[in-house]
Every structure is written in C-alpha cells, then in structure tokens.
Design a protein around this motif. Structure first.
Motif, PDB file in Angstrom:
ATOM      1  N   ILE A 240       0.839  -1.205   0.000  1.00 42.15           N
ATOM      2  CA  ILE A 240       0.000   0.000   0.000  1.00 42.15           C
ATOM      3  C   ILE A 240       0.871   1.251   0.000  1.00 42.15           C
ATOM      4  O   ILE A 240       0.637   2.205  -0.751  1.00 42.15           O
ATOM      5  N   THR A 241       1.894   1.248   0.843  1.00 46.96           N
ATOM      6  CA  THR A 241       2.809   2.399   0.913  1.00 46.96           C
ATOM      7  C   THR A 241       3.525   2.611  -0.418  1.00 46.96           C
ATOM      8  O   THR A 241       3.618   3.735  -0.918  1.00 46.96           O
ATOM      9  N   ALA A 242       4.018   1.525  -1.003  1.00 49.77           N
ATOM     10  CA  ALA A 242       4.766   1.626  -2.263  1.00 49.77           C
ATOM     11  C   ALA A 242       3.860   2.048  -3.418  1.00 49.77           C
ATOM     12  O   ALA A 242       4.232   2.892  -4.243  1.00 49.77           O
ATOM     13  N   LEU A 243       2.672   1.477  -3.494  1.00 51.93           N
ATOM     14  CA  LEU A 243       1.738   1.824  -4.564  1.00 51.93           C
ATOM     15  C   LEU A 243       1.326   3.285  -4.483  1.00 51.93           C
ATOM     16  O   LEU A 243       1.292   3.993  -5.497  1.00 51.93           O
ATOM     17  N   THR A 244       1.021   3.743  -3.274  1.00 52.44           N
ATOM     18  CA  THR A 244       0.612   5.136  -3.090  1.00 52.44           C
ATOM     19  C   THR A 244       1.715   6.092  -3.526  1.00 52.44           C
ATOM     20  O   THR A 244       1.471   7.072  -4.231  1.00 52.44           O
ATOM     21  N   ALA A 245       2.950   5.806  -3.110  1.00 56.51           N
ATOM     22  CA  ALA A 245       4.078   6.671  -3.458  1.00 56.51           C
ATOM     23  C   ALA A 245       4.359   6.648  -4.958  1.00 56.51           C
ATOM     24  O   ALA A 245       4.647   7.678  -5.569  1.00 56.51           O
ATOM     25  N   SER A 246       4.259   5.467  -5.572  1.00 58.07           N
ATOM     26  CA  SER A 246       4.549   5.348  -6.998  1.00 58.07           C
ATOM     27  C   SER A 246       3.526   6.094  -7.844  1.00 58.07           C
ATOM     28  O   SER A 246       3.875   6.783  -8.805  1.00 58.07           O
ATOM     29  N   ILE A 247       2.262   5.970  -7.476  1.00 56.47           N
ATOM     30  CA  ILE A 247       1.200   6.653  -8.217  1.00 56.47           C
ATOM     31  C   ILE A 247       1.297   8.160  -8.052  1.00 56.47           C
ATOM     32  O   ILE A 247       1.085   8.929  -9.000  1.00 56.47           O
ATOM     33  N   LYS A 248       1.632   8.584  -6.843  1.00 55.41           N
ATOM     34  CA  LYS A 248       1.674  10.019  -6.549  1.00 55.41           C
ATOM     35  C   LYS A 248       2.734  10.751  -7.367  1.00 55.41           C
ATOM     36  O   LYS A 248       2.617  11.938  -7.635  1.00 55.41           O
ATOM     37  N   LYS A 249       3.770  10.034  -7.781  1.00 56.20           N
ATOM     38  CA  LYS A 249       4.841  10.670  -8.553  1.00 56.20           C
ATOM     39  C   LYS A 249       4.414  11.028  -9.964  1.00 56.20           C
ATOM     40  O   LYS A 249       5.060  11.831 -10.628  1.00 56.20           O
ATOM     41  N   TRP A 250       3.328  10.404 -10.431  1.00 52.15           N
ATOM     42  CA  TRP A 250       2.926  10.572 -11.832  1.00 52.15           C
ATOM     43  C   TRP A 250       1.566  11.236 -11.889  1.00 52.15           C
ATOM     44  O   TRP A 250       0.540  10.599 -11.718  1.00 52.15           O
ATOM     45  N   LEU A 251       1.583  12.544 -12.125  1.00 51.19           N
ATOM     46  CA  LEU A 251       0.350  13.312 -12.205  1.00 51.19           C
ATOM     47  C   LEU A 251       0.197  13.878 -13.606  1.00 51.19           C
ATOM     48  O   LEU A 251       1.177  14.225 -14.254  1.00 51.19           O
ATOM     49  N   PRO A 252      -1.063  14.012 -14.080  1.00 52.83           N
ATOM     50  CA  PRO A 252      -1.265  14.783 -15.307  1.00 52.83           C
ATOM     51  C   PRO A 252      -0.727  16.194 -15.108  1.00 52.83           C
ATOM     52  O   PRO A 252      -0.804  16.748 -14.006  1.00 52.83           O
ATOM     53  N   LEU A 253      -0.166  16.798 -16.138  1.00 55.36           N
ATOM     54  CA  LEU A 253       0.480  18.092 -16.033  1.00 55.36           C
ATOM     55  C   LEU A 253      -0.441  19.152 -15.440  1.00 55.36           C
ATOM     56  O   LEU A 253      -0.034  19.927 -14.579  1.00 55.36           O
ATOM     57  N   HIS A 254      -1.696  19.166 -15.889  1.00 55.75           N
ATOM     58  CA  HIS A 254      -2.618  20.194 -15.388  1.00 55.75           C
ATOM     59  C   HIS A 254      -2.859  20.037 -13.889  1.00 55.75           C
ATOM     60  O   HIS A 254      -2.998  21.019 -13.157  1.00 55.75           O
ATOM     61  N   GLN A 255      -2.865  18.793 -13.413  1.00 58.99           N
ATOM     62  CA  GLN A 255      -3.078  18.572 -11.980  1.00 58.99           C
ATOM     63  C   GLN A 255      -1.850  18.980 -11.180  1.00 58.99           C
ATOM     64  O   GLN A 255      -1.957  19.567 -10.101  1.00 58.99           O
ATOM     65  N   ALA A 256      -0.657  18.695 -11.725  1.00 56.97           N
ATOM     66  CA  ALA A 256       0.579  19.079 -11.044  1.00 56.97           C
ATOM     67  C   ALA A 256       0.678  20.601 -10.921  1.00 56.97           C
ATOM     68  O   ALA A 256       1.062  21.134  -9.875  1.00 56.97           O
ATOM     69  N   ILE A 257       0.318  21.308 -11.987  1.00 55.78           N
ATOM     70  CA  ILE A 257       0.355  22.768 -11.955  1.00 55.78           C
ATOM     71  C   ILE A 257      -0.649  23.301 -10.943  1.00 55.78           C
ATOM     72  O   ILE A 257      -0.361  24.220 -10.168  1.00 55.78           O
TER      73      ILE A 257
END
Length: 270
Positions: A240-257
């Motif tokens: 759970i910890t690894a999946l959450t961290a891995s997913i969080k690193k990859w955001l759509p550009l508009h969401q990251a901005i």
C-alpha cells in the motif's frame, strides 16, 4: 508586485494525461436517434455512451449499460461529425462513420448538450496518436524477466481477486514508475500482463469474507476496480505504501500545476 524570479521552471515527472489508463473525454446521456426502420419511424430516445477507445455505444435505457450488450457500437475514428439544420429541428447533428454506408442522425436536448457531444465525438473522430517515452519504457520493461527491471519500487507475491469466480490468482509482481507488472513466477522470462496505475486510488478494504485486501480504485468508471492481497498484513502495508508513493509521482500536467498553485505562498518562493 511579483515575488521571486521572472521565470518559474516547474519540473514535472511526466504529462501522462493521454496514457493508456486515462480515458478520452467521454460523454454519457440520453439522445434522440432518428430511425427509419421497424413499425415506428421517427425519433427514439436512447442512452448513449462514448467510450475512451473512441467507440460510441447506445442502449435502450440507462440501466442497461453494464448489464446488457449495447444495441450497436459505432467506431468514431475517421468519422464525419457535424450539425444538421436540414430538418428544421434544433440541436440535431449527424455522424457518418468512415465506412460511409450509414448516417446516424442524433438530437440533443439543448444547445449546450449538443456542443458537449460534438466536441467529445470530434476528439474521438480525430484522435492524436503520439507515443510517450514512458509508454516505450513500460513496453521495454514488460519484455524483461522480473529481476532485470532496475530499481523496482516494490516486488513480491500478490494474489489478485477474479471477481467473476471469486477466486484468487497468484502473480509475482514488480512495481515500477506507476506500472504494476505481472509474472507467472519469479523465473518468468517476460511479464504476462500489467496495470497502468496513474490516477488510481489505493486503500485497504475488508471484503465480505473479512479479509483485509488492497483496493485499487480507478479515476474513471470506464475501468475496473482491482483487489489484491499479499502474504500477510505486514506485506499488505508494504505494498500500500509503495503503490501510493509510486502513483503520486505521476500526475497529469494540469493537476501538477494546480497542486503547485494551491501551495502556500511561502512554499512557492524560489
């Protein structure tokens, strides 16, 4: 008075807003479809669904979606989409698939609804095909043995729930850059499958048999919810910890901005 430098450089992991796990802009709703067949000629109300793969499907009723096969599936790529004012009826538009042997005449309930459908269908008719370097990397990784993938974020055995049979299927899994690769065993020469997890939410749930499982919930109802279970509770938490961290690193550009702009001013100073 502006604060900080004149030019702000924002480094984002990747814009994966068009990765395979992100659907095309979809539409759902009732439209009236003109028909010339059967005993009843005229307009019939149908529930239409524009899928992320560019296919337009329709059902007799909204409740039929997901329970019954669609009455028809129309492939929109290459189709001609446009307003039809020849009938003297408002909010009418046509769809002519690339095959060209049939015209679908549809009618929305308002100008706003018509524009919404026209925009979404036009995007499906003229998709932008581009490969992202991240997709090339995941394809490369899927052809490698599990232990040949460099710097995995998590690895080990996971059991996946098959919802159709309520049976658990064991995989040896590798997590890398928001992608979960499945292998039959640690000795496999290549992956048997995988999941792009961008946008998924990770949580711990308890199913009917009172077993703690890992739930992967998709960003859109176009996709399935997945359930996994590790060998024990400690392993569950590790995944759970690894999946959450891995997913969080990859955001759509508009969401990251947007996330960056919402941070307190003190955090955004350079």
């Amino acid at each position: 008075m502006p604060l900080g430098p004149d030019i702000l450089t924002l480094v984002v992991g990747s814009d994966i807003s068009r990765c395979p796990n992100t659907p095309w802009p979809t539409c759902r709703g009732y439209l009236h479809k003109r028909t010339h067949s059967g005993f009843v000629k005229g307009w019939r109300k149908r529930w239409f669904v524009l899928k992320h793969d560019g296919c337009l499907q329709y059902y007799k009723h909204k409740k039929d979606e997901g329970k019954w096969p669609p009455l028809e599936t129309i492939k929109l790529e290459g189709a001609e989409i446009g307003i039809d004012s020849s009938l003297g009826k408002p909010f009418v538009f046509n769809c002519v698939p690339q095959s060209g042997n049939r015209t679908f005449c549809l009618c929305a309930t308002s100008n706003q609804e018509m524009k919404r459908w026209l925009e979404a269908m036009d995007k499906a008719a003229h998709p932008v095909h581009q490969n992202h370097v991240w997709e090339d990397v995941t394809l490369h990784n899927s052809n490698l043995p599990p232990l040949a993938i460099k710097n995995p974020e998590c690895l080990g055995l996971l059991h996946q729930l098959d919802r159709s049979t309520d049976a658990w299927v064991q995989h040896y899994c590798i997590l890398k850059d928001g992608c979960l690769y499945f292998y039959a065993s640690i000795r496999s020469t290549q992956a048997s499958g995988g999941l792009y997890l961008q946008g998924y939410r990770v949580s711990e749930q308890t199913l009917s048999f009172k077993q703690s499982v890992i739930e992967l919930k998709p960003p859109s109802e176009e996709f399935k919810t997945f359930y996994f279970c590790a060998e024990n509770e400690t392993e569950n938490q590790r995944w759970i910890t690894a999946l959450t961290a891995s997913i969080k690193k990859w955001l759509p550009l508009h969401q990251a901005i947007q996330d960056f702009m919402n941070r307190p001013l003190e955090e955004t100073k350079m």
